[in-house]
Scaffold this active site. Structure first.
Site, mmCIF file in Angstrom:
data_model
loop_
_atom_site.group_PDB
_atom_site.id
_atom_site.type_symbol
_atom_site.label_atom_id
_atom_site.label_comp_id
_atom_site.label_asym_id
_atom_site.label_seq_id
_atom_site.Cartn_x
_atom_site.Cartn_y
_atom_site.Cartn_z
ATOM 1 N N TYR A 294 0.770 -1.085 0.172
ATOM 2 C CA TYR A 294 0.082 -0.143 -0.048
ATOM 3 C C TYR A 294 0.818 1.363 0.150
ATOM 4 C CZ TYR A 294 -3.592 3.343 1.943
ATOM 5 O OH TYR A 294 -4.152 4.369 2.093
ATOM 6 N N HIS B 161 9.168 -8.640 33.870
ATOM 7 C CA HIS B 161 10.422 -9.605 33.859
ATOM 8 C C HIS B 161 11.609 -9.139 34.327
ATOM 9 C CE1 HIS B 161 7.570 -11.727 30.919
ATOM 10 N NE2 HIS B 161 8.411 -12.775 31.014
ATOM 11 N N GLU C 11 -1.090 3.491 9.635
ATOM 12 C CA GLU C 11 -2.604 3.522 9.530
ATOM 13 C C GLU C 11 -3.167 4.705 10.070
ATOM 14 O OE1 GLU C 11 -2.484 1.648 7.385
ATOM 15 O OE2 GLU C 11 -2.850 -0.687 7.948
ATOM 16 N N GLU D 297 -2.148 10.306 17.123
ATOM 17 C CA GLU D 297 -2.751 12.051 17.046
ATOM 18 C C GLU D 297 -3.970 12.132 16.066
ATOM 19 O OE1 GLU D 297 0.578 11.190 19.127
ATOM 20 O OE2 GLU D 297 0.384 10.925 17.150
#
Length: 474
Positions: free
Chosen positions: A217, A432, A457, A461
């Site tokens: 894309y 951990h 994507e 913000e």
């Protein structure tokens, strides 16, 4: 060979006896049979197969050893969180199969089996050696995961957006980086299927759904990230072709993939001047930048995509001229749900890793699981996980139903899920201690792989801007 968890919620049982969709039957037939679960010792926990008191005392002593060398050796065997699933069931409060139909539980089980058998054993190696696991993804495509929400007449599975979210969450427990690329590939295939004409659909989609070919894309540019409508890549009409000039940045799969869904400027400034065209690798004038070195997402290459007098037939344009920005945004609505779903899988796996660590690790003479502060933090992690999952699934259903508020719900889900899931993975690493910072431990890879989900994507913000704009519009 790793095997799936037979007790992964209600979805861990046998597949339903009948299916209403052909794709599910394909998944059921092609899913690999699991073997016998390994011993607990092989999963990094205390052994349960000893029979004599002496053996039991020796095993207990080994399990409680506080030396770093012994702990690292024990934990190194936990190369992926799915190993934990076979040793213990999942608490009902975080069971991802709750609320699903029997058919959806079937999808989930197939995806979990594939994640356990084909992805989890290689997750660390793909990351370390930056391997793009083409053959593994083609195996996933044989189960219908190459075109999950693409129409069946061109090779897709024809499933819903909610089904897709369930599948990507499950796959992501095996390797988040690889699943994220598969989600982008699915988005590209859907865009061609939805906005292409019949000739385009039948030319491109079958090979994408089988993952014979892979897709990328191409929207982001060096000078236009969040301000996507200001993109500069030009496409000048010349007879029955366009001549493209410009470049795209941060393209997942760039250089290794075969099909490029490109947003380019065919008209004036702003979103209405943008069109969408499909290019194939090998087109004269199409080249690629260097492979980027990234913090995470190392099982998928990232490069710049460069166009220098790149000639593309007008017949490769999706939709009408000027429709490209709308196509890109509609693709991203689903992409935001997909990437949020990948975050859910990483967070779920990290909760299980933290749960296991607190149970096994001892400090100050007792198990960390007895520490109330850590109990509270684990409870918060589980609560955030379930809240994020519900929000993502609600948005997925809204998108499937074509609701007017679907786009803003997708933005809300992406914002909330990626923020919260990163916090969950980061807290699991903190639990951990120093071991969480070592690459012998899977939790650090989940942290690195999902950090970028808050950026791509549409940054979080920008997601806030979309939500606020919706709330304040007159």
């Amino acid at each position: 060979m790793l095997t799936p968890c037979p007790s992964f919620g209600a979805g861990g049982g046998n597949a339903p006896p009948s299916w209403s969709r052909k794709s599910v039957t394909v998944m059921q037939k092609k899913a690999r049979p699991g073997g016998s679960p390994p011993s607990a010792a092989n999963a990094g926990g205390p052994a349960t197969t000893t029979t004599t008191p002496g053996c039991r005392r020796a095993a207990a002593a080994a399990a409680s050893s506080r030396t770093a060398m012994a702990w690292r050796a024990a934990r190194r065997r936990v190369t992926a969180p799915l190993l934990l699933l076979r040793q213990r069931g999942i608490a009902s409060c975080i069971d991802p199969s709750v609320g699903l139909t029997e058919e959806q539980k079937g999808f989930q089980k197939v995806a979990l089996d594939f994640a356990a058998n084909e992805m989890a054993p290689h997750m660390a190696e793909w990351d370390e050696k930056e391997i793009f696991p083409v053959e593994t993804m083609r195996k996933a495509a044989q189960l219908g995961f190459g075109g999950i929400y693409v129409k069946p007449d061109v090779g897709g599975s024809g499933l819903s957006r909610l089904d897709t979210s369930i599948i990507f969450e499950a796959l992501s427990t095996g390797c988040t980086s690889t699943t994220a690329y598969i989600s982008i590939h699915n988005m590209c295939a859907w865009m061609i299927d939805t906005f292409g004409n019949e000739e385009q659909r039948h030319r491109f989609c079958p090979s994408l759904c089988s993952m014979e070919k892979f897709a990328s894309y191409c929207l982001t540019e060096p000078g236009s990230g969040s301000d996507a409508a200001s993109l500069l890549t030009s496409a000048k009409r010349k007879g029955d072709t366009y001549v493209l000039n410009g470049s795209k940045a941060f393209i997942s799969g760039g250089g290794d993939t075969d099909v490029y869904v490109v947003m380019c400027r065919t008209g004036g400034p702003g979103p209405k001047g943008i069109s969408c065209v499909v290019l194939e690798k090998g087109t004269p004038g199409l080249s690629f930048g260097k492979k980027e070195k990234k913090v995470g997402w190392n099982s998928q290459p990232t490069r710049a995509v460069i166009f220098e007098d790149c000639v593309v037939p007008v017949g490769n344009r999706l939709g009408a001229e000027g429709q490209g920005f709308n196509i890109a945004m509609k693709g991203l609505n689903g992409g935001r749900i997909n990437i949020a779903s990948c975050s859910l899988g990483a967070a779920h796996a990290s909760v299980l890793l933290a749960q296991e660590h607190l149970t096994v690790r001892k400090q100050f003479g007792e198990s960390l699981a007895n520490n109330q502060y850590l109990q509270f933090r684990l409870a918060e992690m589980a609560t955030r996980l379930v809240a994020a999952r519900l929000m993502v699934r609600n948005a997925a259903q809204a998108l499937q139903d074509g609701r007017e508020d679907a786009a803003v719900l997708c933005s809300m889900a992406k914002l909330f899920a990626t923020d919260e899931c990163f916090a969950i993975c980061n807290q699991a690493l903190q639990m951990h201690g120093g071991y969480g910072y070592l690459k012998d431990y899977a939790v650090q890879q989940f942290v690195r792989d999902i950090r970028v989900h808050q950026i791509l994507e549409g940054t979080n913000e920008v997601m806030r801007m979309i939500v606020a704009r919706n709330l304040l519009k007159g």
